[in-house]
Motif scaffolding. Structure first.
Motif, PDB file in Angstrom:
ATOM      1  N   ASP A 446       0.813  -1.217   0.000  1.00  0.00           N
ATOM      2  CA  ASP A 446       0.000   0.000   0.000  1.00  0.00           C
ATOM      3  C   ASP A 446       0.851   1.274   0.000  1.00  0.00           C
ATOM      4  O   ASP A 446       0.315   2.377  -0.009  1.00  0.00           O
ATOM      5  N   GLY A 447       2.168   1.119   0.076  1.00  0.00           N
ATOM      6  CA  GLY A 447       3.032   2.304  -0.012  1.00  0.00           C
ATOM      7  C   GLY A 447       3.296   2.975   1.333  1.00  0.00           C
ATOM      8  O   GLY A 447       3.630   4.172   1.370  1.00  0.00           O
ATOM      9  N   ALA A 448       3.172   2.195   2.443  1.00  0.00           N
ATOM     10  CA  ALA A 448       3.496   2.772   3.758  1.00  0.00           C
ATOM     11  C   ALA A 448       5.019   2.935   3.883  1.00  0.00           C
ATOM     12  O   ALA A 448       5.781   2.360   3.096  1.00  0.00           O
ATOM     13  N   ASP A 449       5.457   3.723   4.878  1.00  0.00           N
ATOM     14  CA  ASP A 449       6.891   3.948   5.094  1.00  0.00           C
ATOM     15  C   ASP A 449       7.445   3.106   6.234  1.00  0.00           C
ATOM     16  O   ASP A 449       8.638   2.844   6.275  1.00  0.00           O
ATOM     17  N   TYR A 450       6.585   2.790   7.202  1.00  0.00           N
ATOM     18  CA  TYR A 450       7.048   1.979   8.333  1.00  0.00           C
ATOM     19  C   TYR A 450       5.844   1.246   8.901  1.00  0.00           C
ATOM     20  O   TYR A 450       4.697   1.583   8.576  1.00  0.00           O
ATOM     21  N   ILE A 451       6.103   0.244   9.752  1.00  0.00           N
ATOM     22  CA  ILE A 451       4.985  -0.353  10.482  1.00  0.00           C
ATOM     23  C   ILE A 451       5.254  -0.263  11.987  1.00  0.00           C
ATOM     24  O   ILE A 451       6.410  -0.246  12.424  1.00  0.00           O
ATOM     25  N   GLY A 452       4.172  -0.205  12.752  1.00  0.00           N
ATOM     26  CA  GLY A 452       4.266  -0.300  14.205  1.00  0.00           C
ATOM     27  C   GLY A 452       3.827  -1.715  14.545  1.00  0.00           C
ATOM     28  O   GLY A 452       2.810  -2.185  14.027  1.00  0.00           O
ATOM     29  N   CYS A 453       4.582  -2.415  15.384  1.00  0.00           N
ATOM     30  CA  CYS A 453       4.237  -3.810  15.668  1.00  0.00           C
ATOM     31  C   CYS A 453       4.102  -4.027  17.175  1.00  0.00           C
ATOM     32  O   CYS A 453       5.002  -3.713  17.946  1.00  0.00           O
TER      33      CYS A 453
END
Ligand SMILES: Nc1ncnc2c1ncn2[C@@H]1O[C@H](COP(=O)(O)OP(=O)(O)OP(=O)(O)O)[C@@H](O)[C@H]1O
Ligand SMILES: Cc1ncc(CO)c(N)n1
Ligand SMILES: [Mg+2]
Length: 539
Positions: A446-453
């Motif tokens: 989807d073109g995100a820059d980072y994820i929070g996990c």
């Protein structure tokens, strides 16, 4: 023009992992010392790349690509022009060599005055030019040398005299930290062997390694059609296949120059070689993807948009740098209920967190009225901007647009990152909360820059939030092509253990109550920052 004698310079380098590949001959301090009006300011470690290459009148390759790539990746770029080409999207119509004496003059001007970290070479069209460059590098040692052995343009036009081959191999390669031939150039360097498979690329990398560079990258952009763009990296012991999506586009003019100067920029910033190559490859892939439908010129191979700016709607222009993953290190998330409990305004809480060392701020205001939230968000944008700390808004794309925040963070039940990207444009930061490898994959697509996990540990901040633990965190990080920030129940007692996991793409921790449900936000943030820094150093 002034003819004052050139003053020698002695420059302390910032500590950096670059020493892991620099040779002793290049790490010797150059015997230069300079008088300087602003000595203190000049000691700042601005990463500096010098490109020694040809000009492309079409603006897509050569010097023009190098300057844009360095600008996009945050390095200063000076340039020594070896040749001027008349070139466009159809091919090369003419080449005019700069006289060798004048190339020497340009090299001397830059290297005797400026603190160059890394030299990157592109078009070196004659034997004399290669020799002059080698002489200059011996006289003015730099931290690293990146050699892109440009010989033929993708359109098939020759960009160097065939007699340079021997000089390249015998003189320049021995001084190079990395050489980055494409398959056609690798074949030429090896006397015309044919390269059709990844296994051929490995053999070529090993053979080129014998000419003396510390690393070799054989680029597979021109390999026969496949869904992947595969480059082979070789360090003399191990082959690493770097695989990326092959972007379906005709706008690939200048990919090679861009890759090499991006490697140089990352090295100048202090990266190790493999990391620099990975960042550079990712950068080329994203820029190609972003520029798929750009039309500049009528020929078969167009340029691409290094700065992700050409398609920006006006409201994005001038607002945002490209996302720097390091900003995830100490990620603070505000909570209005906690602020109320301690009598803090959002603005004060944000100010104190930044003062204590927060590297990115997310405003997560679940119960605030929109108008009140926007007012606070606008004030926080100013606070963050003045400290160079990015400000994200949780969920509320409308608030982010209205206050010109740096980006938005969304959860799995909010609008998708793809839709947020459409609304915010390419220059903004988008983060997504992910608990599973599939969600991480979706965020990437989807073109995100980072994820929070998370939640990594049990937490009271978010009700009914299943805990992933270290194992769950590791699984998601391993599957994620994006950098990750860990979240959920993280505080000063357990943050160190999260960073000590040493997961390469786990870039930091996000915290809410450990900082904001406390009387002194600044002290808590400062403590947490020093814990994270020690943990990072111990990995
Ligand atoms: N269509 C593509 N999609 C994704 N990556 C690509 C594509 N084409 C090239 N690359 C990547 O770009 C980088 C440069 O490789 P390439 O083989 O194109 O260099 P080059 O032939 O020297 O380029 P040029 O001479 O046009 O500047 C490599 O990392 C390669 O994998
Ligand atoms: C000036 C110049 N340098 C390098 C290349 C290779 O892409 C090119 N086409 N033109
Ligand atoms: Mg090339």
């Amino acid at each position: 023009m002034s003819s004052a004698p050139l003053q020698p310079i002695l420059r302390p380098h910032p500590p950096s992992s670059i020493s892991s590949f620099s040779s002793p001959r290049r790490t010797q301090p150059s015997p230069r010392a300079r008088p300087c009006r602003l000595a203190a300011a000049r000691e700042m470690p601005w990463p500096h790349v010098l490109t020694v290459a040809g000009s492309d009148s079409g603006g897509g390759a050569g010097i023009q690509a190098d300057v844009k790539a360095c600008a996009a990746l945050g390095a200063y770029c000076s340039s020594v022009i070896t040749a001027v080409t008349a070139q466009n999207t159809a091919g090369v119509q003419g080449v005019h060599l700069v006289p060798e004496g004048f190339i020497r003059k340009q090299l001397n001007s830059v290297l005797s005055d400026m603190s160059v970290d890394v030299v990157k070479t592109g078009m070196l069209p004659s034997v004399g030019i290669v020799q002059i460059l080698c002489e200059s590098l011996r006289k003015f040692p730099v931290k690293a040398l990146v050699v892109d052995p440009v010989m033929v343009s993708t359109s098939g036009d020759s960009l160097s005299d065939p007699s340079t081959l021997t000089n390249y191999r015998d003189e320049l390669f021995a001084m190079a930290d990395i050489v980055t031939p494409n398959v056609k150039e690798a074949s030429k360097l090896l006397g015309g062997v044919s390269l059709h498979t990844v296994s051929d690329m490995r053999d070529a990398a090993a053979s080129i390694y014998k000419f003396g560079p510390r690393y070799v990258l054989v680029k597979g952009g021109d390999m026969p059609d496949s869904s992947e763009a595969i480059d082979v990296f070789y360090d003399g012991k191990e082959f690493i296949e770097l695989r990326g999506h092959r972007i379906k586009t005709c706008n690939t003019h200048g990919t090679g120059c861009t890759l090499a100067s991006s490697i140089a920029a990352e090295l100048a910033k202090g990266s190790t070689m493999l990391h620099a190559v990975r960042v550079a490859k990712n950068f080329v892939e994203s820029a190609l993807d972003h520029s798929k439908d750009l039309t500049i010129g009528n020929g078969p191979q167009g340029p691409f948009d290094h700065l992700f700016r050409l398609k920006c709607p006006p409201y994005n222009i001038g607002s945002q740098q490209r996302f720097n993953q390091d900003s995830l290190f100490l990620y603070v998330v505000t909570d209005s209920r906690m602020n109320k409990r301690w009598g803090h305004s959002i603005e004060d809480a944000v100010k104190d967190a930044i003062e204590g060392g927060a590297t990115i701020v997310q405003l997560r205001e679940k119960d605030a009225e929109s108008r009140e939230f926007l007012k606070a968000a606008k004030a926080c944008v100013e606070i963050c901007k003045s400290s160079g700390v990015p400000l994200l808004i949780n969920d509320r794309v409308d608030i982010a647009l209205a206050c010109n925040a740096d980006g938005v963070h969304v959860g799995q039940s909010d609008i998708s990152a793809r839709e947020v990207r459409e609304l915010l444009g390419p220059g903004k930061i988008i983060g997504v909360s992910c608990k599973t490898p599939a969600q991480a994959e979706q965020a990437w697509n989807d073109g995100a820059d980072y994820i929070g996990c998370g939640g990594v540990f049990p937490t009271m901040t978010k009700a009914n939030n299943p805990t992933l633990g270290f194992e769950g965190l590791k699984t998601v990080c391993l599957a994620s092509k994006l950098p990750v920030v860990a979240i959920g129940g993280i505080n000063t007692t357990n943050a160190g253990s999260v960073m000590e996991l040493g997961i390469p793409n786990l870039k930091g921790v996000a915290v809410v109550s450990a900082l904001f449900d406390r009387e002194c936000v600044m002290t808590e943030t400062r403590n947490l920052r020093s814990i994270l820094t020690s943990a990072l150093c111990s990995v």
